[in-house]
Enzyme design. Structure first.
Site, PDB file in Angstrom:
ATOM      1  N   LYS A  86      16.082  -0.533  97.347  1.00  0.00           N
ATOM      2  CA  LYS A  86      16.743  -1.779  96.948  1.00  0.00           C
ATOM      3  C   LYS A  86      18.235  -1.679  97.255  1.00  0.00           C
ATOM      4  O   LYS A  86      18.916  -0.748  96.806  1.00  0.00           O
ATOM      5  CB  LYS A  86      16.554  -2.021  95.451  1.00  0.00           C
ATOM      6  CG  LYS A  86      15.198  -2.604  95.100  1.00  0.00           C
ATOM      7  CD  LYS A  86      15.040  -2.790  93.608  1.00  0.00           C
ATOM      8  CE  LYS A  86      15.781  -3.972  93.071  1.00  0.00           C
ATOM      9  NZ  LYS A  86      15.612  -4.123  91.601  1.00  0.00           N
TER      10      LYS A  86
HETATM   11  C1  E4P Z   1      14.897  -6.642  89.753  1.00  0.00           C
HETATM   12  O1  E4P Z   1      14.522  -5.486  89.688  1.00  0.00           O
HETATM   13  C2  E4P Z   1      16.155  -7.106  89.157  1.00  0.00           C
HETATM   14  O2  E4P Z   1      17.093  -6.089  89.234  1.00  0.00           O
HETATM   15  C3  E4P Z   1      15.927  -7.511  87.728  1.00  0.00           C
HETATM   16  O3  E4P Z   1      14.827  -8.384  87.658  1.00  0.00           O
HETATM   17  C4  E4P Z   1      17.155  -8.158  87.095  1.00  0.00           C
HETATM   18  O4  E4P Z   1      16.759  -8.672  85.862  1.00  0.00           O
HETATM   19  P1  E4P Z   1      17.770  -9.099  84.700  1.00  0.00           P
HETATM   20  O5  E4P Z   1      18.572 -10.266  85.191  1.00  0.00           O
HETATM   21  O6  E4P Z   1      16.903  -9.441  83.548  1.00  0.00           O
HETATM   22  O7  E4P Z   1      18.646  -7.911  84.428  1.00  0.00           O
END
Ligand code: E4P
Length: 227
Positions: A86
């Site tokens: 990522k």
């Molecule tokens: C995916 O892995 C994203 O980093 C994650 O869904 C972010 O979510 P949040 O906005 O609840 O922190």
């Protein structure tokens, strides 16, 4: 729409991987920080639970081009095939994405808030782009609309990049992105439970049990079949 689990909590991963049709697990530094402890062991445990065929998305924490490349190579070396690196959508992130995609790595470009960012990530060769839904909607922007725009852009371009929507705060948002043309969504444990729960389902099941018992007592259909 394919569903992944957005957590690093081993109990939840074990549970949902057993009962729910999930395609893999996504993490980010905040999610890993929540669990604490030995991060490499935690990720290894996640890989062991989900097996080598499911997807494991792990976010890089380095910020310089060469360091991110080394980190990405180490992640795939350590956590095996079906590990997706990522990368946040920055200038360096796009450059890294192109470099890794050209060499066959699976890249998930994350922290996407606009369709323009999604388009650039796809052009750089991303396997997935991860638009953030609730973080967008919390700013009065149209997170669901952004997914619809990205889906339309990808369709027109005929790109192979898939949308992996993330950052959900309601079950309705999950359904909305599915309708908007999203390919995959990564969801936390509490939203996952909300997707299946319904009080009328529960009362219906209780009704079936009550009616069966009043007609047939303790005999079960299985007992009758195996007689
Ligand atoms: C995916 O892995 C994203 O980093 C994650 O869904 C972010 O979510 P949040 O906005 O609840 O922190």
């Amino acid at each position: 729409m394919r569903i992944l689990l957005d957590t690093a909590n081993l109990d939840n991963i074990r549970y949902f991987n057993t009962y729910y049709p999930i395609e893999g697990v996504t993490t980010n530094p905040t999610i890993l920080a929540k669990e604490g402890g030995d991060v490499v062991k935690q990720l290894s445990d996640i890989r062991r639970i989900i097996g080598e065929d499911k997807e494991l998305h792990i976010q890089v924490t380095e910020t310089k081009f060469e360091d991110i490349i080394r980190e990405a190579e180490a992640l795939v070396r350590t956590f095996g095939k079906n590990t997706y690196v990522k990368i946040p959508v920055t200038d360096t992130g796009l450059r890294v994405t192109k470099y890794l995609a050209d060499r066959g790595y699976g890249v998930t470009v994350t922290a996407v808030l606009t369709a323009a960012q999604g388009m650039l990530a796809s052009n750089a060769g991303a396997t997935y782009v991860a638009p953030y839904i609730s973080r967008s909607e919390n700013l009065c922007a149209d997170g669901i609309g952004t997914v619809a725009d990205i889906a339309a852009i990808f369709k027109t371009a005929g790109t192979k990049t898939q949308i992996l929507a993330a950052s959900f705060k309601t079950a309705k948002e999950v359904l909305d992105v599915a309708v908007a043309g999203c390919h995959s969504a990564t969801i936390g444990s509490s939203i996952m439970r909300m997707l299946i729960s319904h009080t009328t389902t529960d009362t219906s099941i209780l009704g079936f049990e009550r009616d069966w018992k009043s007609a047939f007592g303790d005999t079960t259909l299985l007992k009758l079949l195996e007689k």
